[in-house]
Design a protein around this motif. Structure first.
Motif, PDB file in Angstrom:
ATOM      1  N   VAL A 382      21.401  -3.117   2.929  1.00  0.00           N
ATOM      2  CA  VAL A 382      21.570  -3.100   1.471  1.00  0.00           C
ATOM      3  C   VAL A 382      22.783  -3.938   1.070  1.00  0.00           C
ATOM      4  CG1 VAL A 382      22.141  -1.636  -0.510  1.00  0.00           C
ATOM      5  CG2 VAL A 382      20.411  -0.905   1.129  1.00  0.00           C
ATOM      6  N   VAL A 383      23.867  -3.795   1.812  1.00  0.00           N
ATOM      7  CA  VAL A 383      25.074  -4.580   1.524  1.00  0.00           C
ATOM      8  C   VAL A 383      24.793  -6.074   1.664  1.00  0.00           C
ATOM      9  CG1 VAL A 383      27.397  -5.132   2.345  1.00  0.00           C
ATOM     10  CG2 VAL A 383      26.694  -2.752   2.109  1.00  0.00           C
ATOM     11  N   ILE A 386      22.702  -7.297  -1.353  1.00  0.00           N
ATOM     12  CA  ILE A 386      23.551  -7.432  -2.545  1.00  0.00           C
ATOM     13  C   ILE A 386      24.464  -8.640  -2.417  1.00  0.00           C
ATOM     14  CG2 ILE A 386      25.391  -6.333  -3.873  1.00  0.00           C
ATOM     15  CD1 ILE A 386      24.142  -3.627  -3.167  1.00  0.00           C
ATOM     16  N   TYR A 389      22.618 -11.971  -3.120  1.00  0.00           N
ATOM     17  CA  TYR A 389      22.399 -12.261  -4.540  1.00  0.00           C
ATOM     18  C   TYR A 389      23.702 -12.622  -5.248  1.00  0.00           C
ATOM     19  CZ  TYR A 389      17.463 -11.041  -4.631  1.00  0.00           C
ATOM     20  OH  TYR A 389      16.093 -11.054  -4.446  1.00  0.00           O
ATOM     21  N   ILE A 390      24.799 -11.960  -4.883  1.00  0.00           N
ATOM     22  CA  ILE A 390      26.098 -12.295  -5.479  1.00  0.00           C
ATOM     23  C   ILE A 390      26.498 -13.711  -5.098  1.00  0.00           C
ATOM     24  CG2 ILE A 390      28.565 -11.762  -5.431  1.00  0.00           C
ATOM     25  CD1 ILE A 390      27.837  -8.816  -5.176  1.00  0.00           C
TER      26      ILE A 390
END
Length: 400
Positions: A382-383, A386, A389-390
């Motif tokens: 999950v990290v 994220i 996308y960042i």
């Protein structure tokens, strides 16, 4: 056909292989730009030296799609914001044109769209060949330098509008408010440029290119990581299927004095695949401590693993309020314990001034379902999703 022109101003001789009539040319030596449409070439512009770190020169030869191209001219343009780029005009022996744009070490390869292509609907919805483009602001670039041979006057003012869908780009150039030329292109990787022109190095690269694609597609990464999560969940559930915790040791180790000599437990058996052996400790310590050292001995290999845990519990009153610190219980794991016969070597101790603690209760469980590795993988995935996308958002911010 090799065409040689001698500059009327500085007598610099320039030879370039072209198939068109040279109506305009720029001298690489004195930086003068000439109108060559009359019997005698006339100076139309004298450029001042303009620094631009570029990778190609007029006359350079390169190969794209198994066709040999020659750089017949280059034009350096800039905006009021001082953003500048270089446009290279290339041509094959058969007269097929190609355009390469370079800005801050990023390259775009472009070709003119056929005049029969209807771009009316594209101007309304920015959709071309089922791809939606983002329209950028209209710009009126200024020509800072033009050298080489040209069929058309590159100093003719134009309004340029670019539409991007990285790594693709569509460009519209409007001359005299009436004549419009459309170009379609794509990001050109630096290794491709080096290979095409057989160069050992290129101009330095800075920032993000206008249509430079991101290093990877976050959605694709998310798909792969989510598939990995599902696989890990499936494997974890399969490994824990029908697995139940079994108490393999449960005893109270008494403490008559400050410490007890090593206690060797009865043998116990661990079954199933490798799994943690969970040890629970509990003691009625009060304003004191109790220390427990446990050694796990494999009776088949005589391998020994030791762990030490302290139980500490303190309490009291301060300013009329009750406070506590520590705990009377604890637990830990002997990780990855394989099937086999084992026994414990146990040593417990307490404070010399402790007269209330009578011992430590020890319980060991084998075969407990294990999920912490699964949760670690899920959190990491999950990290990473994220973060992907960042990173792309930051990349896109730098594009403009």
């Amino acid at each position: 056909m090799k065409t040689t022109i001698t500059c009327p101003s500085c007598n610099h001789e320039q030879t370039i292989d072209v198939t068109f009539k040279v109506n305009f040319f720029g001298c690489v030596s004195c930086l003068r730009y000439f109108d060559n449409t009359a019997a005698k070439a006339v100076v139309k512009e004298t450029f001042k030296p303009f620094y631009f770190e570029r990778s190609l020169s007029v006359g350079a030869s390169g190969t794209f799609d198994n066709e040999a191209y020659t750089v017949t001219g280059l034009v350096i343009k800039s905006l009021q914001s001082l953003e500048s780029w270089c446009e290279y005009l290339l041509q094959t022996q058969s007269g097929k044109p190609l355009y390469i744009s370079e800005s801050q070490g990023h390259f775009i390869k472009m070709e003119a769209l056929d005049a029969t292509v209807d771009m009316t609907s594209f101007e309304k919805n920015q959709n071309f060949e089922e791809i939606t483009y983002t329209r950028l602001a209209v710009a009126t670039p200024r020509v800072r330098l033009a050298v080489g041979y040209f069929e058309e006057d590159v100093l003719q003012p134009s309004k340029v509008t670019e539409f991007i869908a990285p790594p693709l780009i569509i460009s519209r150039e409007v001359y005299d408010e009436t004549h419009t030329i459309w170009y379609k292109g794509a990001h050109l990787p630096r290794p491709t440029v080096k290979k095409a022109f057989r160069l050992s190095k290129l101009a330095g690269r800075y920032g993000t290119g206008l249509v430079q694609p991101f290093y990877f597609e976050p959605f694709r990464v998310a798909q792969i990581l989510l598939a990995m999560c599902l696989l890990v969940i499936g494997i974890t559930m399969l490994r824990n299927y029908n697995r139940e915790a079994t108490i393999v040791y449960d005893a109270f180790v008494p403490l008559n004095g400050a410490s007890a000599s090593d206690l060797v437990s009865n043998s116990f058996e661990v079954t199933g695949s490798r799994a943690p052996l969970t040890v629970h400790l509990a003691s009625e310590v009060d304003n004191s401590w109790a220390s427990t050292t446990i050694g796990l001995v494999n009776e088949e290999t005589n391998e020994e693993i030791y762990a030490t845990r302290d139980l500490e519990f303190y309490q009291g009153y301060e300013a009329g309020e009750h406070w506590t610190e520590g705990s009377k219980s604890d637990e830990f794991n002997f990780c990855g314990v394989p099937a086999g016969k084992y026994h414990f070597i146990i040593n417990v101790s307490k404070s010399e001034i402790d007269t209330t603690t009578t011992g430590v209760h020890i319980r060991a469980e084998s075969g407990m379902p294990v999920y912490h590795n699964m949760w670690i993988v899920l959190v990491v995935c999950v990290v990473l999703i994220i973060a992907a996308y960042i990173a792309k958002d930051k990349f896109e911010e730098n594009r403009y």
